[in-house]
Design a protein around this motif. Structure first.
Motif, PDB file in Angstrom:
ATOM      1  N   UNK A  18       0.825  -1.202   0.000  1.00  0.00           N
ATOM      2  CA  UNK A  18       0.000   0.000   0.000  1.00  0.00           C
ATOM      3  C   UNK A  18       0.864   1.258   0.000  1.00  0.00           C
ATOM      4  N   UNK A  19       1.927   1.263   0.837  1.00  0.00           N
ATOM      5  CA  UNK A  19       2.797   2.442   0.893  1.00  0.00           C
ATOM      6  C   UNK A  19       3.477   2.675  -0.457  1.00  0.00           C
ATOM      7  N   UNK A  20       3.979   1.580  -1.048  1.00  0.00           N
ATOM      8  CA  UNK A  20       4.680   1.686  -2.328  1.00  0.00           C
ATOM      9  C   UNK A  20       3.714   2.122  -3.433  1.00  0.00           C
ATOM     10  N   UNK A  21       2.480   1.580  -3.384  1.00  0.00           N
ATOM     11  CA  UNK A  21       1.482   1.957  -4.382  1.00  0.00           C
ATOM     12  C   UNK A  21       1.105   3.422  -4.241  1.00  0.00           C
ATOM     13  N   UNK A  22       0.963   3.879  -2.987  1.00  0.00           N
ATOM     14  CA  UNK A  22       0.628   5.284  -2.759  1.00  0.00           C
ATOM     15  C   UNK A  22       1.728   6.213  -3.238  1.00  0.00           C
ATOM     16  N   UNK A  23       2.963   5.832  -2.999  1.00  0.00           N
ATOM     17  CA  UNK A  23       4.085   6.674  -3.428  1.00  0.00           C
ATOM     18  C   UNK A  23       4.152   6.756  -4.943  1.00  0.00           C
ATOM     19  N   UNK A  24       3.696   5.722  -5.625  1.00  0.00           N
ATOM     20  CA  UNK A  24       3.752   5.678  -7.090  1.00  0.00           C
ATOM     21  C   UNK A  24       2.439   6.077  -7.736  1.00  0.00           C
ATOM     22  N   UNK A  25       1.454   6.428  -6.909  1.00  0.00           N
ATOM     23  CA  UNK A  25       0.125   6.810  -7.421  1.00  0.00           C
ATOM     24  C   UNK A  25      -0.484   5.681  -8.240  1.00  0.00           C
ATOM     25  N   UNK A  26      -0.316   4.456  -7.731  1.00  0.00           N
ATOM     26  CA  UNK A  26      -0.900   3.292  -8.404  1.00  0.00           C
ATOM     27  C   UNK A  26      -1.782   2.543  -7.412  1.00  0.00           C
ATOM     28  N   UNK A  27      -2.621   1.671  -7.953  1.00  0.00           N
ATOM     29  CA  UNK A  27      -3.418   0.807  -7.082  1.00  0.00           C
ATOM     30  C   UNK A  27      -2.517  -0.287  -6.520  1.00  0.00           C
ATOM     31  N   UNK A  28      -2.962  -0.913  -5.429  1.00  0.00           N
ATOM     32  CA  UNK A  28      -2.193  -2.022  -4.854  1.00  0.00           C
ATOM     33  C   UNK A  28      -2.059  -3.150  -5.858  1.00  0.00           C
ATOM     34  N   UNK A  29      -3.132  -3.409  -6.604  1.00  0.00           N
ATOM     35  CA  UNK A  29      -3.104  -4.481  -7.603  1.00  0.00           C
ATOM     36  C   UNK A  29      -2.076  -4.178  -8.697  1.00  0.00           C
ATOM     37  N   UNK A  30      -2.036  -2.911  -9.147  1.00  0.00           N
ATOM     38  CA  UNK A  30      -1.071  -2.531 -10.186  1.00  0.00           C
ATOM     39  C   UNK A  30       0.358  -2.634  -9.653  1.00  0.00           C
ATOM     40  N   UNK A  31       0.529  -2.233  -8.398  1.00  0.00           N
ATOM     41  CA  UNK A  31       1.871  -2.301  -7.800  1.00  0.00           C
ATOM     42  C   UNK A  31       2.317  -3.749  -7.675  1.00  0.00           C
ATOM     43  N   UNK A  32       1.376  -4.625  -7.337  1.00  0.00           N
ATOM     44  CA  UNK A  32       1.717  -6.037  -7.204  1.00  0.00           C
ATOM     45  C   UNK A  32       2.070  -6.640  -8.569  1.00  0.00           C
TER      46      UNK A  32
END
Length: 326
Positions: A18-32
């Motif tokens: 969640x933190x990484x997704x937020x920093x990248x302005x992406x969804x958790x699913x996209x970050x995964x």
């Protein structure tokens, strides 16, 4: 597109996603998805990184070699590399060096050629950046001199710019040769021991080598065969001697700044060798070799032909010089 359900993920892992997704302005699913793709591409990325490291090392080694008296290369920038191998995009070459993109095999081989390093090392990671060949100097004086000068026996022409005789310090010293062209060096390991501590076969070879050196010295001043070549001899520490052979150091960088000690010019010359003492046992070695040549009718005759300028190779060079208008 296939989907994948993952149960029972650790809360710490979920929070990190969640933190990484937020920093990248992406969804958790996209970050995964990105994380999984990076994991799947790891072997390819490791390959790109390994190539990048070798490219950086090749450029650094080539830069070290620019200290050579014969180097004509400008600094090894990405732009210069791109121009040298015919690549229009400098940014792409910079990405190869940084490990963002991977060059093709043909592009790597072109870079290896430009940087004067081994293609097998740069492309495949096999061996070392520089090769050290093993060879013997032909013991016939004329053939040996031409071989040392890398001269065409038909045209008596050479493109060699530097020839270095490297003896390891100490009473028992091995012999290396370094042949130098513009932006390229070749280290040659020889079987010769330049000292009084040799067996019968080694002694005979060393005696013949003094005749080669004697003839080479006479050729050195001839205008048509080797007008611009620099021939020097050196005595180096065991450490430098090993580094010249190990293939991981640019020979030009190792040779640059070494003091020149003209033992190759003195070892056969009875008027000179008594005036110096380049290493322990020098005078004994030179006097012994000189007397052994004198005691052999065949070898003494070769020395006389060299000294009088009547050696067949010297006559060939003289004729070639006349034809060339020197």
């Amino acid at each position: 597109m296939a989907s994948l359900t993952i149960r029972n993920l650790d809360d710490t892992l979920i929070n990190a996603l969640k933190r990484k997704a937020g920093a990248s302005a992406r969804s958790v699913e996209a970050e995964l998805r990105i994380a999984l793709k990076a994991w799947a591409d790891q072997p390819a990325m490791m390959q790109i990184e390994a190539v990048s490291q070798r490219l950086q090392q090749a450029i650094a080694l080539a830069e070290n070699g620019r200290v050579s008296d014969f180097s004509t290369r400008p600094p090894y920038s990405a732009a210069r590399l791109a121009d040298a191998i015919g690549e229009d995009q400098v940014t792409l070459v910079a990405q190869w060096i940084e490990g963002i993109a991977e060059p093709s095999l043909s592009q790597l081989k072109a870079i290896a050629n430009y940087c004067s390093v081994s293609p097998d090392w740069l492309v495949y990671g096999e061996g070392t950046p520089y090769l050290c060949e093993y060879d013997r100097i032909p013991e016939n004086a004329g053939q040996g001199a031409l071989w040392l000068l890398d001269a065409d026996p038909t045209t008596l022409k050479t493109h060699l710019q530097g020839l270095r005789f490297i003896r390891c310090a100490g009473e028992r010293g091995g012999l290396l040769l370094v042949k130098q062209w513009a932006d390229k060096d070749l280290v040659i390991r020889t079987p010769y021991v330049v000292s009084d501590d040799t067996g019968g076969g080694g002694r005979s070879s060393l005696r013949n080598l003094t005749q080669v050196w004697h003839l080479l010295y006479r050729i050195y001043g001839e205008c048509n065969l080797a007008p611009d070549i620099v021939i020097t001899s050196h005595i180096v520490s065991e450490r430098t001697y090993r580094q010249l052979q190990d293939g991981w150091h640019n020979p030009s960088a190792l040779i640059h700044g070494l003091p020149s000690q003209p033992w190759w010019e003195d070892i056969w010359d009875s008027n000179e060798f008594a005036r110096s003492n380049y290493w322990p046992g020098w005078n004994k070695l030179c006097a012994g070799l000189y007397e052994e040549v004198s005691d052999s009718n065949r070898e003494a005759n070769i020395r006389e032909l060299i000294e009088s300028g009547e050696h067949p190779l010297l006559k060939e060079i003289e004729n070639a010089a006349l034809l060339a208008g020197c």
